[in-house]
Design a protein around this motif. Sequence first.
Motif, PDB file in Angstrom:
ATOM      1  N   GLY A 155       0.815  -1.197   0.000  1.00  0.00           N
ATOM      2  CA  GLY A 155       0.000   0.000   0.000  1.00  0.00           C
ATOM      3  C   GLY A 155       0.856   1.257   0.000  1.00  0.00           C
ATOM      4  O   GLY A 155       1.826   1.368  -0.751  1.00  0.00           O
ATOM      5  N   TYR A 156       0.499   2.205   0.870  1.00  0.00           N
ATOM      6  CA  TYR A 156       1.240   3.471   0.942  1.00  0.00           C
ATOM      7  C   TYR A 156       2.381   3.410   1.962  1.00  0.00           C
ATOM      8  O   TYR A 156       3.075   4.396   2.181  1.00  0.00           O
ATOM      9  CB  TYR A 156       0.300   4.613   1.342  1.00  0.00           C
ATOM     10  N   ALA A 157       2.590   2.252   2.586  1.00  0.00           N
ATOM     11  CA  ALA A 157       3.505   2.139   3.731  1.00  0.00           C
ATOM     12  C   ALA A 157       4.955   2.439   3.392  1.00  0.00           C
ATOM     13  O   ALA A 157       5.735   2.826   4.270  1.00  0.00           O
ATOM     14  CB  ALA A 157       3.398   0.748   4.350  1.00  0.00           C
ATOM     15  N   LEU A 158       5.360   2.248   2.127  1.00  0.00           N
ATOM     16  CA  LEU A 158       6.764   2.440   1.761  1.00  0.00           C
ATOM     17  C   LEU A 158       7.030   3.758   1.036  1.00  0.00           C
ATOM     18  O   LEU A 158       8.108   3.951   0.472  1.00  0.00           O
ATOM     19  CB  LEU A 158       7.244   1.266   0.890  1.00  0.00           C
ATOM     20  N   LEU A 159       6.078   4.675   1.082  1.00  0.00           N
ATOM     21  CA  LEU A 159       6.305   5.982   0.456  1.00  0.00           C
ATOM     22  C   LEU A 159       7.483   6.714   1.109  1.00  0.00           C
ATOM     23  O   LEU A 159       8.195   7.472   0.450  1.00  0.00           O
ATOM     24  CB  LEU A 159       5.041   6.843   0.543  1.00  0.00           C
ATOM     25  N   TRP A 160       7.703   6.487   2.395  1.00  0.00           N
ATOM     26  CA  TRP A 160       8.837   7.115   3.085  1.00  0.00           C
ATOM     27  C   TRP A 160      10.161   6.692   2.456  1.00  0.00           C
ATOM     28  O   TRP A 160      11.111   7.497   2.405  1.00  0.00           O
ATOM     29  CB  TRP A 160       8.836   6.750   4.573  1.00  0.00           C
ATOM     30  N   ALA A 161      10.234   5.426   1.995  1.00  0.00           N
ATOM     31  CA  ALA A 161      11.467   4.929   1.380  1.00  0.00           C
ATOM     32  C   ALA A 161      11.740   5.668   0.072  1.00  0.00           C
ATOM     33  O   ALA A 161      12.897   5.941  -0.269  1.00  0.00           O
ATOM     34  CB  ALA A 161      11.375   3.431   1.141  1.00  0.00           C
ATOM     35  N   MET A 162      10.677   6.006  -0.652  1.00  0.00           N
ATOM     36  CA  MET A 162      10.851   6.785  -1.874  1.00  0.00           C
ATOM     37  C   MET A 162      11.301   8.203  -1.550  1.00  0.00           C
ATOM     38  O   MET A 162      12.181   8.763  -2.229  1.00  0.00           O
ATOM     39  CB  MET A 162       9.534   6.806  -2.666  1.00  0.00           C
ATOM     40  N   ALA A 163      10.734   8.803  -0.500  1.00  0.00           N
ATOM     41  CA  ALA A 163      11.149  10.148  -0.090  1.00  0.00           C
ATOM     42  C   ALA A 163      12.627  10.151   0.313  1.00  0.00           C
ATOM     43  O   ALA A 163      13.387  11.064  -0.042  1.00  0.00           O
ATOM     44  CB  ALA A 163      10.281  10.640   1.072  1.00  0.00           C
ATOM     45  N   LEU A 164      13.045   9.113   1.049  1.00  0.00           N
ATOM     46  CA  LEU A 164      14.454   8.978   1.433  1.00  0.00           C
ATOM     47  C   LEU A 164      15.335   8.823   0.208  1.00  0.00           C
ATOM     48  O   LEU A 164      16.415   9.437   0.104  1.00  0.00           O
ATOM     49  CB  LEU A 164      14.628   7.771   2.363  1.00  0.00           C
ATOM     50  N   SER A 165      14.873   8.033  -0.757  1.00  0.00           N
ATOM     51  CA  SER A 165      15.642   7.786  -1.975  1.00  0.00           C
ATOM     52  C   SER A 165      15.837   9.072  -2.771  1.00  0.00           C
ATOM     53  O   SER A 165      16.921   9.327  -3.305  1.00  0.00           O
ATOM     54  CB  SER A 165      14.933   6.745  -2.846  1.00  0.00           C
ATOM     55  N   VAL A 166      14.788   9.885  -2.863  1.00  0.00           N
ATOM     56  CA  VAL A 166      14.871  11.137  -3.611  1.00  0.00           C
ATOM     57  C   VAL A 166      15.846  12.093  -2.931  1.00  0.00           C
ATOM     58  O   VAL A 166      16.665  12.752  -3.588  1.00  0.00           O
ATOM     59  CB  VAL A 166      13.475  11.784  -3.748  1.00  0.00           C
ATOM     60  N   THR A 167      15.779  12.175  -1.607  1.00  0.00           N
ATOM     61  CA  THR A 167      16.723  13.023  -0.859  1.00  0.00           C
ATOM     62  C   THR A 167      18.158  12.565  -1.108  1.00  0.00           C
ATOM     63  O   THR A 167      19.055  13.382  -1.362  1.00  0.00           O
ATOM     64  CB  THR A 167      16.414  12.963   0.649  1.00  0.00           C
ATOM     65  N   ALA A 168      18.380  11.248  -1.029  1.00  0.00           N
ATOM     66  CA  ALA A 168      19.718  10.697  -1.266  1.00  0.00           C
ATOM     67  C   ALA A 168      20.189  10.996  -2.680  1.00  0.00           C
ATOM     68  O   ALA A 168      21.362  11.316  -2.912  1.00  0.00           O
ATOM     69  CB  ALA A 168      19.708   9.188  -1.018  1.00  0.00           C
ATOM     70  N   THR A 169      19.289  10.910  -3.640  1.00  0.00           N
ATOM     71  CA  THR A 169      19.643  11.167  -5.040  1.00  0.00           C
ATOM     72  C   THR A 169      20.087  12.606  -5.236  1.00  0.00           C
ATOM     73  O   THR A 169      21.090  12.876  -5.905  1.00  0.00           O
ATOM     74  CB  THR A 169      18.450  10.848  -5.965  1.00  0.00           C
ATOM     75  N   VAL A 170      19.342  13.547  -4.659  1.00  0.00           N
ATOM     76  CA  VAL A 170      19.710  14.968  -4.777  1.00  0.00           C
ATOM     77  C   VAL A 170      21.114  15.198  -4.223  1.00  0.00           C
ATOM     78  O   VAL A 170      21.956  15.850  -4.850  1.00  0.00           O
ATOM     79  CB  VAL A 170      18.686  15.862  -4.047  1.00  0.00           C
ATOM     80  N   ASP A 220      -6.511   8.328  -0.605  1.00  0.00           N
ATOM     81  CA  ASP A 220      -6.758   8.947   0.695  1.00  0.00           C
ATOM     82  C   ASP A 220      -5.503   9.727   1.078  1.00  0.00           C
ATOM     83  O   ASP A 220      -4.472   9.141   1.409  1.00  0.00           O
ATOM     84  CB  ASP A 220      -7.056   7.861   1.735  1.00  0.00           C
ATOM     85  N   MET A 221      -5.570  11.058   1.050  1.00  0.00           N
ATOM     86  CA  MET A 221      -4.377  11.876   1.262  1.00  0.00           C
ATOM     87  C   MET A 221      -3.828  11.738   2.678  1.00  0.00           C
ATOM     88  O   MET A 221      -2.629  11.889   2.910  1.00  0.00           O
ATOM     89  CB  MET A 221      -4.680  13.342   0.959  1.00  0.00           C
ATOM     90  N   GLY A 222      -4.692  11.425   3.636  1.00  0.00           N
ATOM     91  CA  GLY A 222      -4.221  11.193   4.994  1.00  0.00           C
ATOM     92  C   GLY A 222      -3.297   9.984   5.053  1.00  0.00           C
ATOM     93  O   GLY A 222      -2.228  10.024   5.681  1.00  0.00           O
ATOM     94  N   GLU A 223      -3.690   8.906   4.383  1.00  0.00           N
ATOM     95  CA  GLU A 223      -2.863   7.700   4.351  1.00  0.00           C
ATOM     96  C   GLU A 223      -1.585   7.936   3.552  1.00  0.00           C
ATOM     97  O   GLU A 223      -0.522   7.405   3.888  1.00  0.00           O
ATOM     98  CB  GLU A 223      -3.658   6.546   3.748  1.00  0.00           C
ATOM     99  N   VAL A 224      -1.689   8.726   2.480  1.00  0.00           N
ATOM    100  CA  VAL A 224      -0.502   9.051   1.675  1.00  0.00           C
ATOM    101  C   VAL A 224       0.520   9.804   2.513  1.00  0.00           C
ATOM    102  O   VAL A 224       1.720   9.476   2.518  1.00  0.00           O
ATOM    103  CB  VAL A 224      -0.895   9.877   0.433  1.00  0.00           C
ATOM    104  N   LEU A 225       0.070  10.827   3.263  1.00  0.00           N
ATOM    105  CA  LEU A 225       0.975  11.615   4.099  1.00  0.00           C
ATOM    106  C   LEU A 225       1.572  10.771   5.217  1.00  0.00           C
ATOM    107  O   LEU A 225       2.750  10.928   5.571  1.00  0.00           O
ATOM    108  CB  LEU A 225       0.229  12.821   4.687  1.00  0.00           C
ATOM    109  N   GLN A 226       0.769   9.868   5.767  1.00  0.00           N
ATOM    110  CA  GLN A 226       1.281   8.975   6.810  1.00  0.00           C
ATOM    111  C   GLN A 226       2.384   8.080   6.251  1.00  0.00           C
ATOM    112  O   GLN A 226       3.428   7.881   6.889  1.00  0.00           O
ATOM    113  CB  GLN A 226       0.143   8.104   7.357  1.00  0.00           C
ATOM    114  N   GLY A 227       2.171   7.568   5.037  1.00  0.00           N
ATOM    115  CA  GLY A 227       3.180   6.723   4.408  1.00  0.00           C
ATOM    116  C   GLY A 227       4.459   7.478   4.087  1.00  0.00           C
ATOM    117  O   GLY A 227       5.553   6.911   4.146  1.00  0.00           O
ATOM    118  N   LEU A 228       4.333   8.771   3.773  1.00  0.00           N
ATOM    119  CA  LEU A 228       5.494   9.596   3.427  1.00  0.00           C
ATOM    120  C   LEU A 228       6.341   9.948   4.639  1.00  0.00           C
ATOM    121  O   LEU A 228       7.572   9.970   4.566  1.00  0.00           O
ATOM    122  CB  LEU A 228       5.038  10.885   2.744  1.00  0.00           C
ATOM    123  N   PHE A 229       5.684  10.234   5.775  1.00  0.00           N
ATOM    124  CA  PHE A 229       6.413  10.826   6.903  1.00  0.00           C
ATOM    125  C   PHE A 229       6.554   9.924   8.121  1.00  0.00           C
ATOM    126  O   PHE A 229       7.266  10.275   9.070  1.00  0.00           O
ATOM    127  CB  PHE A 229       5.742  12.142   7.319  1.00  0.00           C
TER     128      PHE A 229
END
Length: 401
Positions: A35-50, A168-177
Motif C-alpha cells: 500500500g502506501y507504507a513504503l512511500l517514506w522509502a521513496m522520499a528517502l531515496s529522492v533526498t539521497a539522489t539529490v 486517501d491523502m491522509g494515508e498518503v501523508l502517513q506513508g510519506l512521513f
Amino acid sequence: MFGFFKKTGPGTLVAAAFIGPGTVTVCTLAGVGFGYALLWAMALSVTATVVLQEMAARIGIITGMGLAEVIKAQLRHRFLKIPVIVLVFSAVVIGNAAYEAGNLSGASLGMAGVFPEELIRFYPLLTGMVAFVLLYAGSYKVLERCMTVMVLVMSLSFICAAVMTGPDMGEVLQGLFIPQVPEGSILTIIGLIGTTVVPYNLFLHASLVRERWSGAGDLKAARKDTLLFVLLGGLVSTAIIITAAGNGLTGVENVMDMAKGLEPVYGRFAVYFIGTGLFAAGITSSITAPLAAAYVANGCFGWNASLKDTRFRLVWMIVIGTGVLFASAGFNPIELILFAQVANGILLPVVALFLWWAVNRTGVLGRYKNTLVQNLLSGGIILVTVILGIRSILKVLGWGE
C-alpha cells in the motif's frame, strides 16, 4: 515553453535514467504489496539522489573530468588502481548491458498496452533502433531535448493515473512521513533505493555537466537543474506507488496488470496512460544506460573521446545489442527488471563510497570539497545504503528476515 527548454540541463537525463521500467516495476510491487507504507522509502531515496547527484555534478564541473577519470587519477598505487578500475568498468559497463534488457522489455510492455500485443516480440528491436538513432546522431542538445519531452510525457501519464485512483491523502501523508518496515518488505525497500539512486547515474552526471557547463560559476545552475528534475522524478515514482496501492490488485504478473486493474472503472484511458508512461520510461533508460557505459569506458581507458568517436559508439552499440538480444529471448521482463534493481541497491554503497572519497579530496575540488554539513548528510545516506546492502545479501542467502 521554449524558455523552459533553454534552462534545462543534464538533470533531464538523470531523471530519465532513474525513471525506467525498474522504477515502474518496483514501485508497482511496493504499492500492490504494501500500500502506501513504503512511500517514506521513496522520499528517502529522492533526498539521497539529490545529495549524491549534486556531488557528482560538482566533481564534473570543477575538475572537467568524469567520475571514473577522477578515481583513476587519484588512485596512484598500481595494485589498488587496477582492481578498482576493473570493478568500476565491470559494474557499470557490463552491468548496464544486462540492465538494458530490462529497459527494452519495459518499453515493449508499454507498447503492447497501446499497440497490438501480438507484435510484442518485435518491440525490443524497434525500441533498440530508436535508441541507436538518437545516440548515433552524436548531439548532446538533441539528446537533452528528447529526454526533456519524454520525462514530461511520462510525468503527465503517471500523475494522471494516480489522480484517477482518488487516494486517501491522509494515508498518503502517513506513508510519506512515518517510516514503516512491514514484514517481507526489506528487498522492496532496497529495490526502491536502487531504482532511484542509480549507481551509473553518478558517472553519467559527472560526465554530462561538461557538455552543458564549465567552471565554478555554473554550480548554482547545475544544482537548480539537479533539484528540479530529481524532485520531478520522485513525484513520478510516488505517483506510481499511489496508483498501484489504489487499484485494488493483490498481485501482478506484468506491469501492465496495474493498468488493467484500473480499466473497469476508468476505461481504456487507464491503459493508455500507463502504457505511454511505461514506454517513455523504457526508451529514456534504453538511451541513458548505454550512454553511461560509454562514458565510463571513456574514463577508464583514457580515450578522451567525443560522442561521435568510433570507440565511444562501439561501447553503447554493444550495450544496446546485448539488451535487444536478451529482451527478445523470452525472459520474464519483471524478473529481469527486479533483479537489476536489487543488484543496484547492493552496488550503490560501493560507488557512493568512491564518490564520497573523491569529493573530500582537496586535490580534486580544492575549496569546493564537501563541507562538514554535506559530509554528515551524505555520510548518513551512505551508511543507510551500506546497512540495507548487507541486509539484502543476508536476505538472499536466507539469513535475513
